[in-house]
Design a protein around this motif. Structure first.
Motif, PDB file in Angstrom:
ATOM      1  N   GLU A   1       1.350   6.739  -1.618  1.00 23.58           N
ATOM      2  CA  GLU A   1       0.216   5.838  -1.516  1.00 23.58           C
ATOM      3  C   GLU A   1      -0.525   5.882  -2.850  1.00 23.58           C
ATOM      4  O   GLU A   1      -0.955   6.949  -3.293  1.00 23.58           O
ATOM      5  N   ALA A   2      -0.643   4.716  -3.490  1.00 26.77           N
ATOM      6  CA  ALA A   2      -1.291   4.614  -4.799  1.00 26.77           C
ATOM      7  C   ALA A   2      -0.670   5.571  -5.813  1.00 26.77           C
ATOM      8  O   ALA A   2      -1.358   6.151  -6.647  1.00 26.77           O
TER       9      ALA A   2
ATOM     10  N   GLU B   1       1.456  -0.247   9.135  1.00 28.74           N
ATOM     11  CA  GLU B   1       1.176   1.180   8.960  1.00 28.74           C
ATOM     12  C   GLU B   1       2.234   2.064   9.626  1.00 28.74           C
ATOM     13  O   GLU B   1       1.949   3.141  10.134  1.00 28.74           O
TER      14      GLU B   1
ATOM     15  N   ARG C   1       0.830  -1.208   0.000  1.00 29.87           N
ATOM     16  CA  ARG C   1       0.000   0.000   0.000  1.00 29.87           C
ATOM     17  C   ARG C   1       0.857   1.248   0.000  1.00 29.87           C
ATOM     18  O   ARG C   1       0.683   2.139  -0.834  1.00 29.87           O
TER      19      ARG C   1
END
Length: 366
Positions: free
Chosen positions: A111-112, A134, A96
């Motif tokens: 992120e992305a 995370e 992620r």
């Protein structure tokens, strides 16, 4: 520290210049099938690129700061972004979040494909960030570990411990076992509480020897080889050893030279020494299972175990697939002729190697 790192680099360069000629490659009738399935050219990385492999993707970076996500099976580009400047370390990802570090000591996390945040650390970084739970963990060259929230970049804690006079400008060890962060601290594998940054246990994988700081340099090199709770690693020019991260205890260590990472499966640990003699040690006790001198002085890369094969690249761009049971070469495939660097990585059925000239070559052995 800068002078110390420079001294180590000069020493290694001198050793490389005095290397004997590489062993000639014998004619080979392949005993297993395999082929290149795609390739991509990034240009020379300018830093020690460590690709990340997660959830069907490879995450790679170029020296200019370009960060790319690629489909592992086809090489198709998922997304592309930029860290905004040359890189010194990368890539770390949990699938992620993707993190790299610039030469300006900025930790940049995506992120992305979109930049999520960037934070500066006070020292240079050569070890790729480790992303898990995370959190983004970053180890600077002075072995200080910084923990950041992966979502917003909040600094959660900093772990500083007394260090040796010199450190190695080569990717160190950051990994995880269950709820414990694993950190290479010189020749010691250290288990750290990832929530607080406190030490849970230590296991020495080498006993440095020498008359000066350079000779006693024995940093653990990453990435480690993991099978279950057993983590194995090379201590730079000193030893190969394994520890049980569940118990926080060393299992065995064997004195041997070498500057590249090791591989492992359930039965053996594999690695090349300073002369590129490849050795397999028994995973349970460290006894030698086999050795082969067929690749002597070929400037071998780090190793990766994939099924019944152990894979190493060499200084002429060849990728060698050896039997894990005997060390006999089963298959040899070319890249772009420049040295294979770092350690191969695998995602699904696809194996990825990186060359010094910035080539990414994906193979699928059968």
């Amino acid at each position: 520290m800068a002078a110390g790192v420079a001294a180590v680099v000069m020493l290694l360069a001198s050793c490389a210049a005095d290397r004997p000629k590489p062993a000639p490659l014998a004619e080979l009738v392949p005993k297993v099938a395999g082929q290149q399935v795609w390739n991509l050219r990034l240009g020379r990385p300018g830093f020690q690129l460590v690709p990340a492999a997660r959830e069907g993707n490879f995450f790679v970076a170029a020296g200019d700061g370009t960060v790319i996500a690629l489909a592992a099976d086809t090489g198709a580009e998922r997304w592309r972004s930029s860290a905004g400047g040359p890189l010194s370390a990368g890539v770390g990802s949990d699938g992620r979040f993707v993190s790299v570090v610039t030469r300006g000591n900025e930790v940049v996390t995506f992120e992305a494909g979109r930049e999520a945040w960037r934070k500066r650390v006070p020292s240079a970084v050569v070890t790729p960030p480790f992303v898990a739970g995370e959190r983004v963990f970053v180890m600077t060259v002075d072995r200080v570990v910084h923990a950041f929230d992966a979502v917003d970049g909040r600094r959660l804690w900093v772990m500083r411990r007394p260090g040796d006079p010199l450190t190695l400008a080569q990717p160190g060890l950051l990994a995880a076992h269950r709820d414990t962060l694993l950190v290479g601290q010189g020749p010691r594998l250290t288990g750290v509480d990832p929530l607080r940054g406190t030490v849970r246990w230590e296991a020495a994988l080498a006993s440095p020897r020498g008359t000066n700081e350079v000779e006693r340099l024995a940093d653990l090199l990453g990435p480690p080889a993991r099978v279950g709770s057993r983590f194995c690693a090379r201590a730079f020019q000193s030893a190969v050893g394994c520890a049980d991260a569940e118990r926080g205890a060393a299992l065995w260590t064997r004195n041997t030279g070498g500057i590249q990472t090791v591989a492992a499966d359930a039965e053996r640990v594999f690695g090349a020494d300073a002369s590129d003699r490849v050795t397999a040690w028994r995973a349970d006790n460290g006894d030698i299972a086999w050795t082969t001198e067929s690749l002597l002085n070929r400037r071998l890369s780090g190793a990766l175990a994939v099924g019944p094969l152990v894979v190493l690249g060499d200084g002429e761009g060849f990728v060698h697939f050896l039997s894990t049971a005997t060390g006999e070469v089963q298959l040899r495939l070319p890249t772009d002729g420049s040295p294979v660097v770092g350690t191969p990585v695998v995602e699904g059925q696809t194996l990825l190697v990186t060359t010094r000239d910035g080539g990414l070559f994906a193979f699928r052995p059968n």
